[in-house]
Scaffold this motif. Structure first.
Motif, short mmCIF file in Angstrom:
data_model
loop_
_atom_site.label_atom_id
_atom_site.label_comp_id
_atom_site.label_asym_id
_atom_site.label_seq_id
_atom_site.Cartn_x
_atom_site.Cartn_y
_atom_site.Cartn_z
N VAL A 58 32.73 13.64 -31.12
CA VAL A 58 32.34 15.04 -30.90
C VAL A 58 31.18 15.12 -29.91
O VAL A 58 31.18 15.96 -29.00
CB VAL A 58 31.96 15.72 -32.24
CG1 VAL A 58 31.32 17.08 -31.99
CG2 VAL A 58 33.20 15.87 -33.12
N MET A 59 30.19 14.24 -30.07
CA MET A 59 29.05 14.23 -29.16
C MET A 59 29.49 13.93 -27.73
O MET A 59 29.06 14.58 -26.77
CB MET A 59 28.02 13.21 -29.62
CG MET A 59 27.25 13.62 -30.86
SD MET A 59 25.98 12.42 -31.33
CE MET A 59 24.87 12.55 -29.91
N LEU A 60 30.37 12.94 -27.57
CA LEU A 60 30.86 12.60 -26.23
C LEU A 60 31.65 13.75 -25.63
O LEU A 60 31.57 14.01 -24.42
CB LEU A 60 31.73 11.34 -26.31
CG LEU A 60 31.00 10.03 -26.63
CD1 LEU A 60 32.00 8.89 -26.79
CD2 LEU A 60 29.99 9.69 -25.54
N PHE A 61 32.41 14.44 -26.47
CA PHE A 61 33.18 15.59 -25.99
C PHE A 61 32.24 16.68 -25.48
O PHE A 61 32.45 17.25 -24.39
CB PHE A 61 34.05 16.14 -27.12
CG PHE A 61 34.79 17.40 -26.76
CD1 PHE A 61 36.00 17.34 -26.09
CD2 PHE A 61 34.27 18.66 -27.08
CE1 PHE A 61 36.68 18.51 -25.74
CE2 PHE A 61 34.94 19.81 -26.75
CZ PHE A 61 36.15 19.74 -26.08
N TYR A 62 31.19 16.99 -26.26
CA TYR A 62 30.23 18.01 -25.85
C TYR A 62 29.51 17.61 -24.57
O TYR A 62 29.28 18.44 -23.68
CB TYR A 62 29.22 18.26 -26.97
CG TYR A 62 29.69 19.20 -28.04
CD1 TYR A 62 30.45 20.32 -27.75
CD2 TYR A 62 29.36 18.98 -29.39
CE1 TYR A 62 30.88 21.17 -28.74
CE2 TYR A 62 29.79 19.84 -30.38
CZ TYR A 62 30.55 20.94 -30.04
OH TYR A 62 30.98 21.79 -31.01
N VAL A 63 29.12 16.35 -24.49
CA VAL A 63 28.40 15.87 -23.30
C VAL A 63 29.28 16.00 -22.06
O VAL A 63 28.82 16.37 -20.98
CB VAL A 63 27.96 14.40 -23.49
CG1 VAL A 63 27.47 13.81 -22.17
CG2 VAL A 63 26.86 14.31 -24.54
N LYS A 64 30.57 15.72 -22.23
CA LYS A 64 31.50 15.72 -21.10
C LYS A 64 31.92 17.14 -20.69
O LYS A 64 32.00 17.45 -19.49
CB LYS A 64 32.76 14.92 -21.48
CG LYS A 64 33.82 14.84 -20.41
CD LYS A 64 33.40 13.97 -19.25
CE LYS A 64 34.54 13.79 -18.25
NZ LYS A 64 34.13 12.98 -17.08
N PHE A 65 32.15 18.00 -21.67
CA PHE A 65 32.79 19.28 -21.36
C PHE A 65 31.93 20.52 -21.59
O PHE A 65 32.32 21.61 -21.20
CB PHE A 65 34.09 19.42 -22.18
CG PHE A 65 35.12 18.38 -21.86
CD1 PHE A 65 35.87 18.46 -20.69
CD2 PHE A 65 35.34 17.31 -22.72
CE1 PHE A 65 36.83 17.51 -20.39
CE2 PHE A 65 36.29 16.35 -22.42
CZ PHE A 65 37.03 16.43 -21.25
N VAL A 66 30.78 20.38 -22.25
CA VAL A 66 29.94 21.54 -22.52
C VAL A 66 28.67 21.45 -21.68
O VAL A 66 27.85 20.54 -21.87
CB VAL A 66 29.57 21.62 -24.03
CG1 VAL A 66 28.66 22.82 -24.28
CG2 VAL A 66 30.84 21.72 -24.87
N ASP A 67 28.52 22.39 -20.76
CA ASP A 67 27.37 22.39 -19.87
C ASP A 67 26.07 22.58 -20.65
O ASP A 67 25.96 23.47 -21.49
CB ASP A 67 27.50 23.51 -18.83
CG ASP A 67 28.66 23.26 -17.86
OD1 ASP A 67 29.03 22.09 -17.69
OD2 ASP A 67 29.18 24.25 -17.31
N GLY A 68 25.08 21.75 -20.34
CA GLY A 68 23.75 21.90 -20.91
C GLY A 68 23.57 21.26 -22.27
O GLY A 68 22.44 21.22 -22.80
#
Length: 249
Positions: A29-39
């Motif tokens: 989940v963290m990697l997904f957020y880092v990759k696809f969620v700006d900021g």
């Protein structure tokens, strides 16, 4: 004794599997957020820096943790719950069984009564001790009410009963301790309650989780029907969430 060690190994395996699944899901989940969620990465780093600077957990950290918590808990709980429940249906000694209608209402009423007592007792906890509990609970503020009900009210109780009641108590079901003047089941109930309390991570929750762990263990071992302890756990968690909404200003 051979069956005790065999069942213990299976129970430990289930607990380790859940820890691994949860860790991998959180990382994913963290990697997904880092990759696809700006900021997101910036928010995460700033929150950690502020925590270290102030030597306390602040609101920004809670917000970031909340964003990770919702999908992580949902995915990891489903990944563990669904296979275990489906597998248990193929075994003669089923984990999940039907609950008699009279037992259903007794368990629900008992659970509601226990929750009211816990809520009343929390009013007597010193504010400095209660503050750490409230900070931890504030992580769920990032969740919508329906998310809280699904994850905390339903899924978490199912997983926790699988781990703390079924996995912890199962090895002691036919075990007879030589040194203690009690049954193996009693030993299992106490150990599961201690572990359940420690897992909650703060003195307030750990205290009442230990007592609830004893009660849940007793409910489970009466007929070794995990449905009954799950029902009690779901009722307690769900009614706590509803009570929280009703008490909110």
């Amino acid at each position: 004794m051979k069956n005790f060690f065999k069942n213990s190994a299976k129970s430990i395996g289930l607990i380790v599997l859940y820890i691994l699944v949860q860790g991998l899901v959180v990382l994913g989940v963290m990697l997904f957020y880092v990759k696809f969620v700006d900021g997101f990465w910036t928010d995460l780093v700033n929150a950690i820096d502020n925590d270290f600077a102030s030597n306390t957990v602040n609101a920004a950290s809670m917000a970031v943790m909340g964003r990770i918590l919702v999908p992580s808990m949902l995915i990891s709980d489903l990944l563990i719950t669904i296979p275990v429940v489906l597998f248990s249906k193929k075994k003669k000694d089923k984990i999940i069984k039907k609950i008699q209608i009279n037992k259903f209402f007794i368990i629900v009423l008992l659970s509601l009564g226990l929750n009211i007592i816990i809520d009343l007792l929390l009013n007597f906890v010193p504010s400095d001790i209660l503050s750490s509990y409230q900070e931890l609970m504030s992580v769920t503020d990032e969740m919508a009410f329906w998310q809280q009900m699904i994850i905390i009210g339903i899924l978490a109780p199912i997983v926790e009963e699988l781990l703390f009641r079924y996995a912890f108590i199962r090895p002691f079901r036919n075990y007879k301790p030589k040194l203690l003047k009690c049954s193996g089941v009693t030993v299992g109930i106490v150990l599961s309650a201690i572990s359940f309390g420690i897992a909650h991570g703060n003195i307030v929750q750990s205290s009442y989780a230990f007592v609830l762990g004893l009660i849940l263990g007793y409910i489970y071992t009466r007929d070794f029907n995990l449905s009954e302890s799950i029902l009690m756990h779901i009722t307690i968690n769900s009614s706590s969430l509803i009570l929280g909404i009703l008490k909110a200003p």
